[in-house]
Design an enzyme around this catalytic site. Structure first.
Site, PDB file in Angstrom:
ATOM      1  N   MET A 211       0.892  -0.986  -0.137  1.00  0.00           N
ATOM      2  CA  MET A 211      -0.033  -0.096   0.056  1.00  0.00           C
ATOM      3  C   MET A 211       0.778   1.368  -0.002  1.00  0.00           C
ATOM      4  O   MET A 211       2.068   1.112  -0.026  1.00  0.00           O
ATOM      5  CB  MET A 211      -1.043  -0.059   1.286  1.00  0.00           C
ATOM      6  CG  MET A 211      -0.220  -0.267   2.490  1.00  0.00           C
ATOM      7  SD  MET A 211      -1.555  -0.726   3.832  1.00  0.00           S
ATOM      8  CE  MET A 211      -2.516   0.784   3.907  1.00  0.00           C
ATOM      9  N   ASN A 212       0.342   2.309  -0.100  1.00  0.00           N
ATOM     10  CA  ASN A 212       1.258   3.588   0.044  1.00  0.00           C
ATOM     11  C   ASN A 212       0.700   4.528   1.066  1.00  0.00           C
ATOM     12  O   ASN A 212      -0.312   4.096   1.879  1.00  0.00           O
ATOM     13  CB  ASN A 212       1.033   4.358  -1.383  1.00  0.00           C
ATOM     14  CG  ASN A 212      -0.324   4.718  -1.672  1.00  0.00           C
ATOM     15  OD1 ASN A 212      -0.998   5.539  -1.074  1.00  0.00           O
ATOM     16  ND2 ASN A 212      -0.829   3.962  -2.942  1.00  0.00           N
ATOM     17  N   ARG A 213       1.083   5.618   1.290  1.00  0.00           N
ATOM     18  CA  ARG A 213       1.048   6.614   2.404  1.00  0.00           C
ATOM     19  C   ARG A 213      -0.182   7.601   2.172  1.00  0.00           C
ATOM     20  O   ARG A 213      -0.652   8.346   3.134  1.00  0.00           O
ATOM     21  CB  ARG A 213       2.076   7.395   2.562  1.00  0.00           C
ATOM     22  CG  ARG A 213       3.427   6.399   3.330  1.00  0.00           C
ATOM     23  CD  ARG A 213       4.631   7.449   3.608  1.00  0.00           C
ATOM     24  NE  ARG A 213       4.248   8.663   4.253  1.00  0.00           N
ATOM     25  CZ  ARG A 213       4.682   9.926   3.997  1.00  0.00           C
ATOM     26  NH1 ARG A 213       5.324  10.212   2.877  1.00  0.00           N
ATOM     27  NH2 ARG A 213       4.222  10.947   4.663  1.00  0.00           N
TER      28      ARG A 213
END
Ligand code: CTP
Length: 411
Positions: A211-213
């Site tokens: 996933m990403n931030r």
């Protein structure tokens, strides 16, 4: 920042229930948002809370039955009812519900309700058995048939010590519902706006993923801003802890593939797509069904590209003509403007919102953003550091402009 509550007159009726503590919070939140809040307490409400409590949070006089026959008594209820944009009674007891259903007007609140021509929202709070009683249910049906909005009650701990249905909804939900009601005549009324938000999640095994931030804050702010302009909003988000604005049709997805499917499904007859999601560019080729065990050693992850959603949308648009407007977002750590312009052209966008993610006060997971808005005609608007809510308002103003609609009236 100007919100839809600014200078709007809301009459808040309060009846006798321990849930009045939530009304004090609601009155405070409404006043802080810029609304002018006229509170009317019934006699029983004053057993739980004083007019002074409400006056202290609203900065306005709070009314009781003594005002019905006071010096301006004969016009008080008419005046309060006439100037109100909405009448909200929270909490409303089974007794006051029954009075409203039957047109009984025997105190300042019920007289005001009978005189009111504005939308009415009721938030019941009562014992579970009183709520379930056929008399109460029939009264609620009668009021619904008159286009009165009833929200709640919800299930949980009741004042009797029992658990059941009868708790008044939380003030934040009422605030959202009031906001929604105040904005239905905005410039984007009857227009369908799709907003995507937060990052996608690409599984490695049943419990792990990539996933990403992205927090989803900018996308959720866009959804609220579109609602505030009167639009019908579909919000498609990846996993996030944020609460969706009241009034959106919210769909939660996990992967880029699922987001693509949800966007394509929502697309017909849409006016605009605001693609704020940080879609994963790569995903594991073959996520495993079983948990990857440590004993097997570090797994080798083979990645493949995910579908480009905006590219798929551009194809749909060329075939069907919707969405009328496509807006992309470009999070860049270098060559901000040239990279963003390249994306705007490649993805056939009308606007792209470029932000420099190397700054600590803008971009991922913070409340502020510093963006440049690029348009297909070569225009470039550099905005200063502002809240994500303000950025969202700017973007919606630009969309309204591109559609040739007038946004003279703020709300
Ligand atoms: N986007 C998309 N589908 C993807 C990836 C991104 O529709 N698979 C959208 C994003 O929601 C955003 C825009 O494309 O509105 C630009 O996203 P960004 O990640 O900045 O660009 P990419 O095309 O992925 O290029 P790169 O990551 O190489 O900068």
């Amino acid at each position: 920042m100007i919100t839809p509550f600014q200078d709007k007159r809301i009459v808040l009726g309060v009846t006798g229930s321990i849930a009045v503590y939530k009304s004090v919070d609601l009155a405070s939140k409404l006043a802080q948002s810029g609304a002018v809040v006229d509170v009317i307490l019934t006699q029983s409400a004053t057993q739980f809370v004083t007019p002074l409590t409400f006056q202290s949070v609203t900065g306005q006089p709070a009314y009781t039955d003594s005002d019905l026959w006071g010096s301006q008594g004969h016009i008080q209820h008419i005046g309060l009812a006439r100037h109100a944009k909405q009448l909200v009674i929270a909490p409303i007891t089974a007794n006051t519900l029954a009075k409203l259903a039957h047109g009984i007007a025997d105190n300042l609140l019920t007289v005001t309700a009978l005189a009111a021509r504005c939308p009415i929202i009721l938030a019941p709070a009562m014992d579970g058995d009183m709520y379930a009683h056929p008399a109460t249910q029939t009264n609620l049906d009668t009021l619904r048939q008159r286009d009165v909005t009833i929200i709640g009650p919800t299930e949980g701990h009741l004042a009797s010590g029992m658990t059941g249905i009868g708790r008044m909804v939380e003030s934040i939900e009422l605030l959202g519902l009031i906001r929604y009601g105040l904005t239905r005549h905005g410039p984007l009324r009857n227009k369908k706006i799709i907003v995507t938000a937060s990052g996608t999640y690409e599984p490695i095994d049943p419990i792990r993923g990539i996933m990403n931030r992205s927090s989803g804050k900018q996308g959720f702010a866009l959804a609220q801003a579109a609602l505030d302009k009167g639009a019908d909003v579909t919000l498609i988000s990846g996993p996030t802890h944020l609460a969706a604005p009241i009034g959106v049709d919210h769909m939660e997805i996990r992967t880029a593939e699922e987001m693509l499917a949800a966007v394509l499904k929502a697309l017909p007859d849409s006016t605009a797509l605001l693609m704020a999601a940080a879609v994963a560019d790569f995903r594991p080729v073959s996520p495993t069904k079983e948990k990857v065990k440590k004993s097997a050693g570090g797994p080798k992850l083979e990645l493949e590209a995910t579908p480009d959603i905006l590219a798929a949308v551009a194809k749909e648009k060329s075939k069907h003509g919707y969405p009328e407007i496509s807006v992309g977002f470009a999070a860049e750590s270098q060559d901000l403007i040239s990279n963003a312009r390249q994306k705007l052209e490649a993805k056939q966008l009308d606007l792209i919102i470029a932000n420099d993610i190397s700054a600590t006060d803008a971009g991922f997971a913070v409340d502020t953003n510093r963006v440049t808005i690029l348009d297909a005609g070569g225009g470039e608007e550099v905005l200063p550091l502002m809240s994500k809510d303000e950025v969202a308002q700017f973007v919606l103003e630009r969309v309204i402009g591109l559609l040739g609609l007038s946004s003279n009236e703020q709300y």
